[in-house]
Design a protein around this motif. Structure first.
Motif, PDB file in Angstrom:
ATOM      1  N   ILE A 177       0.839  -1.198   0.000  1.00 18.57           N
ATOM      2  CA  ILE A 177       0.000   0.000   0.000  1.00 18.57           C
ATOM      3  C   ILE A 177       0.873   1.247   0.000  1.00 18.57           C
ATOM      4  O   ILE A 177       0.641   2.193  -0.772  1.00 18.57           O
ATOM      5  CB  ILE A 177      -0.935  -0.017   1.226  1.00 18.57           C
ATOM      6  N   GLN A 178       1.900   1.255   0.846  1.00 17.82           N
ATOM      7  CA  GLN A 178       2.810   2.405   0.937  1.00 17.82           C
ATOM      8  C   GLN A 178       3.501   2.665  -0.396  1.00 17.82           C
ATOM      9  O   GLN A 178       3.752   3.826  -0.762  1.00 17.82           O
ATOM     10  CB  GLN A 178       3.838   2.154   2.033  1.00 17.82           C
ATOM     11  N   GLU A 179       3.801   1.597  -1.128  1.00 20.15           N
ATOM     12  CA  GLU A 179       4.480   1.747  -2.414  1.00 20.15           C
ATOM     13  C   GLU A 179       3.524   2.092  -3.553  1.00 20.15           C
ATOM     14  O   GLU A 179       3.944   2.209  -4.707  1.00 20.15           O
ATOM     15  CB  GLU A 179       5.234   0.454  -2.735  1.00 20.15           C
ATOM     16  N   GLY A 180       2.251   2.271  -3.249  1.00 23.65           N
ATOM     17  CA  GLY A 180       1.286   2.694  -4.259  1.00 23.65           C
ATOM     18  C   GLY A 180       0.812   1.583  -5.175  1.00 23.65           C
ATOM     19  O   GLY A 180       0.283   1.856  -6.256  1.00 23.65           O
ATOM     20  N   LEU A 181       0.937   0.327  -4.733  1.00 22.72           N
ATOM     21  CA  LEU A 181       0.558  -0.805  -5.578  1.00 22.72           C
ATOM     22  C   LEU A 181      -0.856  -1.321  -5.307  1.00 22.72           C
ATOM     23  O   LEU A 181      -1.323  -2.231  -5.991  1.00 22.72           O
ATOM     24  CB  LEU A 181       1.559  -1.950  -5.384  1.00 22.72           C
ATOM     25  N   ILE A 182      -1.528  -0.737  -4.307  1.00 19.87           N
ATOM     26  CA  ILE A 182      -2.903  -1.105  -3.980  1.00 19.87           C
ATOM     27  C   ILE A 182      -3.749   0.164  -4.043  1.00 19.87           C
ATOM     28  O   ILE A 182      -3.486   1.126  -3.319  1.00 19.87           O
ATOM     29  CB  ILE A 182      -3.016  -1.738  -2.581  1.00 19.87           C
ATOM     30  N   ASP A 183      -4.762   0.175  -4.889  1.00 18.19           N
ATOM     31  CA  ASP A 183      -5.611   1.357  -5.057  1.00 18.19           C
ATOM     32  C   ASP A 183      -6.807   1.319  -4.107  1.00 18.19           C
ATOM     33  O   ASP A 183      -7.327   0.251  -3.768  1.00 18.19           O
ATOM     34  CB  ASP A 183      -6.125   1.441  -6.491  1.00 18.19           C
ATOM     35  N   GLY A 184      -7.274   2.508  -3.723  1.00 15.25           N
ATOM     36  CA  GLY A 184      -8.497   2.619  -2.944  1.00 15.25           C
ATOM     37  C   GLY A 184      -8.339   2.047  -1.540  1.00 15.25           C
ATOM     38  O   GLY A 184      -7.240   1.827  -1.037  1.00 15.25           O
ATOM     39  N   ASP A 185      -9.481   1.826  -0.884  1.00 14.67           N
ATOM     40  CA  ASP A 185      -9.470   1.249   0.454  1.00 14.67           C
ATOM     41  C   ASP A 185      -9.108  -0.231   0.350  1.00 14.67           C
ATOM     42  O   ASP A 185      -9.781  -0.995  -0.351  1.00 14.67           O
ATOM     43  CB  ASP A 185     -10.844   1.387   1.108  1.00 14.67           C
ATOM     44  N   PRO A 186      -8.064  -0.663   1.042  1.00 13.18           N
ATOM     45  CA  PRO A 186      -7.621  -2.057   0.901  1.00 13.18           C
ATOM     46  C   PRO A 186      -8.587  -3.031   1.567  1.00 13.18           C
ATOM     47  O   PRO A 186      -9.262  -2.705   2.550  1.00 13.18           O
ATOM     48  CB  PRO A 186      -6.258  -2.061   1.602  1.00 13.18           C
ATOM     49  N   MET A 187      -8.636  -4.253   1.018  1.00 10.97           N
ATOM     50  CA  MET A 187      -9.452  -5.329   1.567  1.00 10.97           C
ATOM     51  C   MET A 187      -8.517  -6.452   2.020  1.00 10.97           C
ATOM     52  O   MET A 187      -7.739  -6.966   1.218  1.00 10.97           O
ATOM     53  CB  MET A 187     -10.451  -5.848   0.535  1.00 10.97           C
ATOM     54  N   PHE A 188      -8.607  -6.797   3.303  1.00 17.93           N
ATOM     55  CA  PHE A 188      -7.767  -7.835   3.885  1.00 17.93           C
ATOM     56  C   PHE A 188      -8.598  -9.078   4.191  1.00 17.93           C
ATOM     57  O   PHE A 188      -9.779  -8.979   4.516  1.00 17.93           O
ATOM     58  CB  PHE A 188      -7.136  -7.350   5.196  1.00 17.93           C
ATOM     59  N   GLN A 189      -7.969 -10.242   4.101  1.00 10.86           N
ATOM     60  CA  GLN A 189      -8.574 -11.502   4.518  1.00 10.86           C
ATOM     61  C   GLN A 189      -7.605 -12.191   5.479  1.00 10.86           C
ATOM     62  O   GLN A 189      -6.470 -12.490   5.103  1.00 10.86           O
ATOM     63  CB  GLN A 189      -8.829 -12.401   3.308  1.00 10.86           C
TER      64      GLN A 189
END
Length: 297
Positions: A177-189
């Protein structure tokens, strides 16, 4: 979304479960039909793997995935499709040649793992956020490979579900996320109870939940007999829920389950807590998922 829960049915997985429960779907038609029946029972999302119709084992064949997705999309029952991108990570060390995998090793490159996602463009896909001891096997997802996969998923416009089998996986997911590779609000499982990953208990859920970014959404599942207890704990703690034959093959002790029965059991549990599953349309809007059908839902 207050009072609403994203309910995922993980309908088949890739484990050696078909001989223990004849209801585990194997062929593309069976997998699609099971996803559809799960949706009718109340599932918001169908998480799918493909299997080899002849052996029942794991399949990476794009045509198998294509048939599953086409059958689901052409049905009259709406459900969000979540395709695995974690295939081809099984490494079984050999004592004779430790640098090479032994019998049962199944490794794919990041590009190969991504192919069904990039070609079929589901609303969601999984991204396993690290390597782990998976029983006596090593599931391998090196960090640079995961960066490669995350970028491919990002470019495709598919929403990644960040699969965390241990606490260090949350740390690396936050790095993505910090590196900008995940867009928007992240979803975790949170994937709990798998030997030898994170424990399946409320304490572990809280530990992992408390280390998420403020804008994160999350879900948790437990395997085997812990499936329903973890589903209940997750819902009560504000998370989403996953059930299905990938994680647990029994409805009760010694009674083989069907996916739709496990979904129905989860729906009943949610209703008991004053909650209900999101519809696919509600989930697409709430989580800003791509709409494979075009237009508004």
């Amino acid at each position: 979304m207050k009072g609403k829960v994203l309910l995922t049915a993980a309908v088949t997985g890739a484990g050696e479960t078909t001989e223990k429960n004849p209801n585990v779907p194997v062929t593309p038609k069976e997998i699609a039909n099971s996803a559809i029946e799960s949706a009718k029972a109340g599932a918001t999302v169908a998480h799918v793997h493909a299997r080899n119709p002849e052996t029942g084992g794991i399949s990476h064949d794009l045509n198998h995935y294509r048939e599953i997705v086409d059958r689901i999309r052409e049905s009259e029952t709406d459900v969000i499709i979540n395709i695995t991108s974690g295939g081809g990570g099984d490494f079984i060390p050999s004592l004779a040649t430790p640098a090479a995998g032994g019998d049962g090793t199944d490794m794919q490159t990041p590009a190969e793992r991504h192919e069904p996602v990039g070609e079929l463009l589901p609303e969601m896909c999984t991204l396993d956020c690290g390597s782990t001891n998976f029983g006596n096997m090593i599931y391998m997802s090196p960090t640079d490979w995961l960066r490669d996969q995350a970028k491919r998923i990002q470019d495709s416009g598919v929403k990644p579900e960040l699969e965390c089998f241990d606490t260090g996986h949350i740390r690396f997911a936050k790095q993505l996320i910090q590196e900008g590779l995940i867009d928007g609000d992240p979803m975790f499982q949170f994937c709990l109870g798998i030997p030898w990953g994170a424990e399946a208990d409320a304490e572990t859920i809280l530990y992992m939940k408390n280390r998420l970014p403020e804008n994160a959404h999350w879900s948790a599942f437990g395997i085997g007999r812990m499936q329903m207890p973890i589903a209940g704990q997750s819902a009560l703690l504000g998370g989403n829920v996953r059930v299905g034959l990938e994680d647990n093959i029994y409805l009760s002790k010694g009674v083989p389950a069907k996916n739709e029965q496990l979904v129905d059991k989860a729906v009943t549990m949610l209703h008991g807590h004053g909650l209900e599953p999101m519809t696919p349309a509600e989930a697409r809007a709430h989580y800003q998922l791509r709409n494979p059908y075009g237009g508004d839902q």
